[in-house]
Scaffold this motif. Structure first.
Motif, short mmCIF file in Angstrom:
data_model
loop_
_atom_site.label_atom_id
_atom_site.label_comp_id
_atom_site.label_asym_id
_atom_site.label_seq_id
_atom_site.Cartn_x
_atom_site.Cartn_y
_atom_site.Cartn_z
N TYR A 29 0.83 -1.21 0.00
CA TYR A 29 0.00 0.00 0.00
C TYR A 29 0.86 1.26 0.00
O TYR A 29 0.55 2.25 -0.67
N GLY A 30 1.95 1.23 0.76
CA GLY A 30 2.85 2.37 0.79
C GLY A 30 3.47 2.64 -0.57
O GLY A 30 3.59 3.78 -1.01
N GLU A 31 3.87 1.57 -1.25
CA GLU A 31 4.46 1.69 -2.58
C GLU A 31 3.46 2.31 -3.56
O GLU A 31 3.81 3.21 -4.33
N ILE A 32 2.23 1.85 -3.51
CA ILE A 32 1.18 2.39 -4.39
C ILE A 32 0.96 3.87 -4.08
O ILE A 32 0.84 4.70 -4.98
N ALA A 33 0.92 4.21 -2.78
CA ALA A 33 0.70 5.61 -2.39
C ALA A 33 1.83 6.51 -2.91
O ALA A 33 1.57 7.62 -3.38
N VAL A 34 3.06 6.02 -2.83
CA VAL A 34 4.20 6.81 -3.32
C VAL A 34 4.11 7.00 -4.83
O VAL A 34 4.34 8.10 -5.34
N VAL A 48 1.39 6.96 -6.71
CA VAL A 48 0.28 7.88 -7.01
C VAL A 48 0.70 9.32 -6.71
O VAL A 48 0.43 10.23 -7.51
N ALA A 49 1.38 9.53 -5.59
CA ALA A 49 1.83 10.89 -5.25
C ALA A 49 2.82 11.42 -6.28
O ALA A 49 2.76 12.59 -6.66
#
Length: 62
Positions: free
Chosen positions: A24-29, A31-32
């Protein structure tokens, strides 16, 4: 790792909470990063439009 028991008593190892949180953290980074690149692109295009074209041949100023 998270371990779960099946109906016949076998213990299987599922994905760890840290693996899920990392994904989830990887996806959030990602997307940001995409949002930041998009915003930068829009800002540069808007600035290019505002500064304008009077100094370029064939493009009247605004």
């Amino acid at each position: 790792m998270v371990q779960t028991a099946t109906d016949d008593g076998e213990v299987t190892a599922g994905p760890g909470l840290m693996v899920i949180a990392g994904a989830y953290g990887e996806i959030a980074v990602l997307v940001a990063f995409f949002v930041a690149v998009n915003a930068l692109g829009f800002a540069l295009r808007q600035q290019h439009r505002e500064r304008g074209g009077a100094d370029r041949p064939g493009h009247p100023g605004h």
